[in-house]
Motif scaffolding. Structure first.
Motif, PDB file in Angstrom:
ATOM      1  N   PHE B 131       0.831  -1.202   0.000  1.00 57.88           N
ATOM      2  CA  PHE B 131       0.000   0.000   0.000  1.00 57.88           C
ATOM      3  C   PHE B 131       0.864   1.250   0.000  1.00 57.88           C
ATOM      4  O   PHE B 131       0.659   2.164  -0.797  1.00 57.88           O
ATOM      5  CB  PHE B 131      -0.938   0.005   1.209  1.00 57.88           C
ATOM      6  N   LEU B 132       1.852   1.273   0.889  1.00 59.55           N
ATOM      7  CA  LEU B 132       2.645   2.495   1.040  1.00 59.55           C
ATOM      8  C   LEU B 132       3.597   2.715  -0.132  1.00 59.55           C
ATOM      9  O   LEU B 132       3.916   3.847  -0.471  1.00 59.55           O
ATOM     10  CB  LEU B 132       3.430   2.455   2.354  1.00 59.55           C
ATOM     11  N   ALA B 133       4.048   1.631  -0.758  1.00 59.69           N
ATOM     12  CA  ALA B 133       5.008   1.811  -1.858  1.00 59.69           C
ATOM     13  C   ALA B 133       4.311   1.998  -3.195  1.00 59.69           C
ATOM     14  O   ALA B 133       4.804   2.708  -4.059  1.00 59.69           O
ATOM     15  CB  ALA B 133       5.955   0.610  -1.921  1.00 59.69           C
ATOM     16  N   GLU B 134       3.169   1.357  -3.387  1.00 57.43           N
ATOM     17  CA  GLU B 134       2.589   1.302  -4.725  1.00 57.43           C
ATOM     18  C   GLU B 134       1.266   2.035  -4.875  1.00 57.43           C
ATOM     19  O   GLU B 134       0.941   2.496  -5.957  1.00 57.43           O
ATOM     20  CB  GLU B 134       2.381  -0.165  -5.126  1.00 57.43           C
ATOM     21  N   LEU B 135       0.466   2.056  -3.834  1.00 59.12           N
ATOM     22  CA  LEU B 135      -0.906   2.508  -4.020  1.00 59.12           C
ATOM     23  C   LEU B 135      -1.194   3.881  -3.442  1.00 59.12           C
ATOM     24  O   LEU B 135      -1.956   4.650  -4.002  1.00 59.12           O
ATOM     25  CB  LEU B 135      -1.881   1.511  -3.375  1.00 59.12           C
ATOM     26  N   ALA B 136      -0.573   4.174  -2.285  1.00 56.82           N
ATOM     27  CA  ALA B 136      -0.938   5.397  -1.585  1.00 56.82           C
ATOM     28  C   ALA B 136      -0.583   6.617  -2.428  1.00 56.82           C
ATOM     29  O   ALA B 136       0.460   6.644  -3.073  1.00 56.82           O
ATOM     30  CB  ALA B 136      -0.218   5.458  -0.243  1.00 56.82           C
ATOM     31  N   PRO B 137      -1.460   7.615  -2.438  1.00 59.45           N
ATOM     32  CA  PRO B 137      -1.096   8.860  -3.103  1.00 59.45           C
ATOM     33  C   PRO B 137       0.074   9.522  -2.371  1.00 59.45           C
ATOM     34  O   PRO B 137       0.305   9.264  -1.194  1.00 59.45           O
ATOM     35  CB  PRO B 137      -2.360   9.713  -2.985  1.00 59.45           C
ATOM     36  N   ASP B 138       0.803  10.358  -3.081  1.00 61.02           N
ATOM     37  CA  ASP B 138       2.023  10.938  -2.530  1.00 61.02           C
ATOM     38  C   ASP B 138       1.832  11.624  -1.188  1.00 61.02           C
ATOM     39  O   ASP B 138       2.650  11.481  -0.289  1.00 61.02           O
ATOM     40  CB  ASP B 138       2.604  11.947  -3.532  1.00 61.02           C
ATOM     41  N   TRP B 139       0.720  12.364  -1.062  1.00 62.05           N
ATOM     42  CA  TRP B 139       0.554  13.144   0.170  1.00 62.05           C
ATOM     43  C   TRP B 139       0.330  12.242   1.376  1.00 62.05           C
ATOM     44  O   TRP B 139       0.556  12.626   2.506  1.00 62.05           O
ATOM     45  CB  TRP B 139      -0.615  14.132   0.033  1.00 62.05           C
ATOM     46  N   LEU B 140      -0.123  11.008   1.133  1.00 59.34           N
ATOM     47  CA  LEU B 140      -0.421  10.105   2.237  1.00 59.34           C
ATOM     48  C   LEU B 140       0.798   9.263   2.604  1.00 59.34           C
ATOM     49  O   LEU B 140       0.973   8.850   3.746  1.00 59.34           O
ATOM     50  CB  LEU B 140      -1.573   9.186   1.815  1.00 59.34           C
ATOM     51  N   ARG B 141       1.637   9.022   1.594  1.00 65.82           N
ATOM     52  CA  ARG B 141       2.704   8.030   1.725  1.00 65.82           C
ATOM     53  C   ARG B 141       3.667   8.354   2.852  1.00 65.82           C
ATOM     54  O   ARG B 141       3.832   7.570   3.786  1.00 65.82           O
ATOM     55  CB  ARG B 141       3.443   7.945   0.393  1.00 65.82           C
ATOM     56  N   ALA B 142       4.291   9.514   2.793  1.00 62.44           N
ATOM     57  CA  ALA B 142       5.347   9.837   3.748  1.00 62.44           C
ATOM     58  C   ALA B 142       4.831   9.892   5.185  1.00 62.44           C
ATOM     59  O   ALA B 142       5.419   9.275   6.073  1.00 62.44           O
ATOM     60  CB  ALA B 142       6.027  11.139   3.351  1.00 62.44           C
ATOM     61  N   PRO B 143       3.717  10.603   5.453  1.00 63.60           N
ATOM     62  CA  PRO B 143       3.258  10.635   6.839  1.00 63.60           C
ATOM     63  C   PRO B 143       2.892   9.254   7.386  1.00 63.60           C
ATOM     64  O   PRO B 143       3.304   8.920   8.495  1.00 63.60           O
ATOM     65  CB  PRO B 143       2.022  11.546   6.804  1.00 63.60           C
ATOM     66  N   VAL B 144       2.168   8.459   6.619  1.00 59.37           N
ATOM     67  CA  VAL B 144       1.778   7.148   7.138  1.00 59.37           C
ATOM     68  C   VAL B 144       3.001   6.266   7.346  1.00 59.37           C
ATOM     69  O   VAL B 144       3.129   5.566   8.348  1.00 59.37           O
ATOM     70  CB  VAL B 144       0.763   6.454   6.205  1.00 59.37           C
ATOM     71  N   ALA B 145       3.950   6.353   6.399  1.00 60.65           N
ATOM     72  CA  ALA B 145       5.156   5.548   6.543  1.00 60.65           C
ATOM     73  C   ALA B 145       5.899   5.925   7.816  1.00 60.65           C
ATOM     74  O   ALA B 145       6.381   5.051   8.546  1.00 60.65           O
ATOM     75  CB  ALA B 145       6.064   5.721   5.327  1.00 60.65           C
TER      76      ALA B 145
END
Lengths: 299, 349, 251
Positions: B131-145
């Motif tokens: 999810f975090l590498a392939e699917l999440a939109p950019d704005w969501l990726r870094a904070p959730v990671a």
């Protein structure tokens, strides 16, 4: 025969991708619960006395008997001392090791040292505790130290240092590698000797990454319990320097959680809240240090 | 990779570079030479110092093996190889049994908890990584990671406290009864008398699964991110759905990295001490059902070490030796897997 | 006279704020190879990537307009089906490194399913033959695709694209990463392929366009400048801009 297959593939794709998103939510759930429980159960324990007292005898509050929650004064102090002494050992060794791995990477020791440092970071911390206990046991058997000194703050600090060294070395190496070769060449071309080039130019260019690595190592050491259980021991009394049994915050949480008494349980939650806050602070600090690392500044 | 073409510690560069005009030195026959040799000494000293630090990095694992073997020698000599398969831990002689120590229940407990933790944790962390590498939109990726990574910053004793006061009661009143109701007929989920306390092998395994999530998912995430876009496009251009493109592209490309991540997680699960010690129930018997209390190598050491007499201490250290062997095996395997990933990343298109 | 297989009407595409393709209308006849030329950054890659809707899989990428395949709007259909019907070969060979040679060619067939074992074997062999690779790999179909040379890998990618029996084949500078000999083989291949499936090839190499394409379109700064039979475009360009480009005055 194609359309139903197509539909099935689309559904399968949607379902599996949905499961991946659910996996993230499931991952976040325990973190949220842990933070929430620490606040709910621990915030009440944190009063000024919390920092000025030591753990009380366990009790449950009765109608007439007072049952104080106590505090973490000497355990906090102990953790601080342990981490400082461990850092004094681990940071110089780790950073020098990182310099070797990055700046002397064509030397024969670099590859095995890197590989073994990676392997060391994966060794369970309790094994490190056993290891350092074994070292001091050996010293005592040789008569170099008193057998009463095996369990002491110094032993605990050495154990934490052993945990920190490979972490510091590898993160320092990674940070140094981000510094472009051209900067080293420029410095050397000015006739600046190699050691000064590394210490003044390269290390300073990479300081954000090095500080981050050091902070992460400190955080890891500060949260360790198992090795301290075997090496530093614990006391609810006052700390008497590092030569005796030395209390620490994580070990305090472990001992206070046991038994299920009202006051020590609350003390454990309060201490856990403190510990988690310190960890989060360090981890945010590490991120900030990384933000203005090399690249934003020098290049 | 590209080592700067500079002198090594034994081959110092001339101290007099363009910064120092030749005429500025009052006695050209002496000054630069002396400075050069002085710089050479400092350079060599510094090189020696960092070599020493590298030697420490190499010596630590070697010393670890030697010291732990040495400290457990008493138990090794006394009980021989039978220690590994011995089933009983009797620290003081009684009319019914002599002093004896055996590691088998703890080895079994370590393997059991870490395998269950892997079964729960690996699919979850790979799913989260995808999810975090392939699917999440950019704005969501870094904070959730970074929030997922924060989970790794929580000290294990805090996991233990949470496990003891939040997870254990929840297991006791909700999860365990439901599992007994539906799966109680299998031996794995059999409900024994007194095995309904919530502290159990299963609870410890679940805690372990949570604790290995950030490790596995962040390393897998890195591996997935390292996949070139051309791989995703190759699959998409054949008419793959988004999931199929992920499976054919990044998941296949990063598979050795993900495997290495999982093995790193296994190493962490096997060695984890506090959270397990506080939730597993600390029973020296073999756990036949997942609801039974049990003991792992690390929890046994943590529980007994403080009050053990020298012989028992030596036996506990031998448990540490076994644990070290297991985790060395797992870690070397993981590192080799991760290394082969970097190699493939270098040569593949 | 064959009809137009693929018709593009008023296509616009963006990368973030960059308007990479501006209002392009263009049609591609059946059984012909059409080349798209232009200086780098002229939007030719983005344009071709809109035709099979792979452009939109990039973050912040967006496309508007109509692309009609046999009269049906590509943007109204399921993208996975469109990409099966409109195959694509990329700039650099992108074989699946963990799969065998056979597995690479069969990858698309396995996705779409419904093929028997024999059918799949037949299609794989046929595609490898069409891609002029069969003779070189027939003894080692189960070996890793990574051990092929760059040129062979690119032909494997062509075979992989052909295996799902596309109705149009898009090629985005398929020879730009290859040596001259491999490039010549790919060009020969395109020349043969266009009789079976219309080919759209993006290239920055004008000689290549002249060698393989029946028609050539010239793009500049995201706009279509001119499209004509290849010979006409190179010998009698209608636009000044085209003339300057093909005579090497810029680009």
């Amino acid at each position: 025969m194609r359309p139903p297959k197509r539909l099935r593939r689309r559904v399968k794709s949607a379902v599996l991708l949905g499961l991946c998103a659910t996996a993230v939510l499931i991952t976040l759930l325990p973190l949220a619960s842990i933070l929430l429980e620490c606040f709910v159960n621990g915030a009440g324990a944190i009063t000024p006395a919390f920092f000025l007292q030591n753990p009380p005898p366990p009790c449950n509050p009765g109608p007439t008997t007072p049952c104080p929650v106590g505090g973490i004064q000497d355990a906090l102090l102990g953790t601080l001392l342990l981490v400082v002494v461990a850092s004094l050992i681990a940071l110089p060794v780790g950073i020098l090791g990182g310099i070797y791995l990055s700046e002397f990477q064509d030397r024969p020791l670099a590859r095995p040292a890197r590989f073994l440092a990676d392997v060391m970071t994966g060794i369970p911390s309790i094994v490190i505790g056993v290891f350092v206990f074994g070292i001091f046991l050996f010293f005592a058997e040789q008569g170099w130290i008193s057998s009463f000194s095996i369990t002491s703050g110094y032993t605990g600090a050495v154990a934490l240092a052993v945990i920190m060294i490979p972490v510091v070395a590898r993160t320092c190496e990674e940070a140094l590698r981000l510094v472009p070769v051209s900067i080293r060449e420029a410095s050397l071309a000015l006739g600046i000797p190699r050691h000064r080039t590394i210490l003044r130019i390269v290390l300073s260019a990479a300081r954000g990454g090095v500080i981050t690595g050091a902070l992460l190592a400190v955080a890891r050491a500060g949260g360790e319990t198992a090795p301290l259980l075997l090496t530093a021991g614990f006391t609810t009394g006052a700390i008497t320097g590092l030569s005796g049994w030395t209390p620490s915050l994580p070990v305090l949480i472990y001992y206070s959680a046991a038994g299920g008494y009202a006051n020590t349980t609350q003390l454990a939650w309060g201490a856990a809240l403190m510990l988690v806050l310190i960890m989060l602070l360090i981890s945010v600090g590490a991120r900030l240090a990384l933000r203005n690392k090399f690249g934003g500044r020098t290049a | 990779m590209a080592e700067p073409p500079v002198g090594t510690g034994t081959d110092p560069l001339p101290a007099t570079g363009p910064a120092e005009p030749a005429g500025a030195t009052p006695s050209p026959s002496q000054g630069p030479d002396r400075r050069r040799s002085f710089t050479g000494v400092v350079d060599r000293f510094f090189g020696g110092l960092s070599t020493l630090a590298a030697l420490v990095l190499i010596a630590l694992p070697a010393l670890l093996i030697v010291i732990i073997t040495q400290a457990s020698w008493r138990a090794i000599v006394r009980f021989g190889p039978g220690f590994v398969i011995g089933q009983f831990w009797v620290p003081s002689a009684s009319p019914t049994s002599p002093i004896t120590f055996g590691a088998a229940p703890f080895v079994a407990g370590t393997l059991e908890t870490s395998v269950i933790a892997m079964l729960i944790g690996v699919p979850l962390s790979i799913g989260a990584a995808i999810f975090l590498a392939e699917l999440a939109p950019d704005w969501l990726r870094a904070p959730v990671a970074s929030v997922v990574d924060l989970l790794a910053a929580v000290p294990s004793v805090v996991f233990g406290l949470w496990g003891l006061y939040v997870l254990v009661p929840y297991m006791r009143s909700n999860v365990d009864p439901a599992l007994v109701h539906y799966l109680g007929w299998t031996p794995l989920f059999a409900s024994h008398a007194g095995s309904q306390s919530g502290v159990s092998v299963l609870t410890a395994s679940i805690i372990l699964a949570i604790m290995i999530l950030p490790t596995i998912s962040s390393v897998s995430r890195e591996a997935l991110r390292a996949t070139p876009d051309s791989q995703r496009e190759a699959a998409l251009s054949l008419g793959a759905t988004r999931w199929e493109a992920t499976r054919l592209g990044p998941l296949a490309y990063a598979r050795s990295g993900i495997f290495g991540a999982a093995i790193l997680g296994l190493g962490r699960a096997m060695g984890e001490t506090m959270a397990v010690t506080m939730t597993i129930g600390n029973s020296d018997n073999f756990a036949t059902s997942l609801f039974d209390p049990g003991q792992t190598l690390s929890s046994k050491i943590a529980i007994n070490f403080g009050n053990a007499l020298p012989l028992e201490k030596s036996a506990l250290i031998e448990l540490g030796l076994i644990l070290m062997g297991l985790s060395l095996l797992v870690n070397v395997a993981a590192r080799l897997m991760l290394r082969s990933m970097t190699r493939m990343g270098g040569s593949a298109p | 006279m064959t009809g137009d297989k693929l018709v593009v009407e008023n296509l616009n595409a963006w990368y973030g704020k960059t308007h990479a393709v501006q209002d392009i209308s263009l049609s591609f006849p059946d059984k012909r190879a059409t080349a798209i030329i232009g200086p780098s950054g002229c939007g030719k890659s983005t344009f071709i990537r809109c035709l099979n809707r792979i452009h939109e899989t990039q973050p912040k990428a967006r496309a508007e307009g109509k692309v009609l395949l046999d009269g049906a709007d590509v943007y109204a259909d399921d993208p996975t089906e469109i990409r099966r019907k409109i195959g694509m070969v990329f700039q650099r060979p992108n074989v699946f490194p963990t799969m065998s040679i056979y597995g690479n060619v069969a990858a698309g067939l396995k996705l779409h399913g419904g093929y028997s074992h024999d059918e799949m074997d037949r299609l794989v062999i046929e595609s490898l033959k069409k891609a002029a690779l069969w003779e070189e790999v027939k003894e080692k179909l189960d070996q890793s695709a990574l051990q092929l040379s760059g040129g062979q890998q690119q032909r494997l990618c062509i075979a992989r694209a052909l295996a799902v029996q596309p109705e149009v084949l898009l090629m985005d500078e398929p020879a730009s990463a290859l040596d001259p000999i491999s490039t010549a083989r790919i060009e020969d291949l395109i020349f043969d392929l266009k009789n079976q499936v219309p080919v759209v090839i993006v290239t920055h190499n004008m000689q290549q366009a002249a060698r393989v394409a029946d028609r050539t379109a010239f793009l500049y700064l995201g706009k279509l400048v001119e499209v004509a039979p290849t010979r006409d475009l190179f010998e009698r360009p209608a636009e000044k801009l085209t003339e300057s480009y093909i005579t090497g005055r810029f680009g």
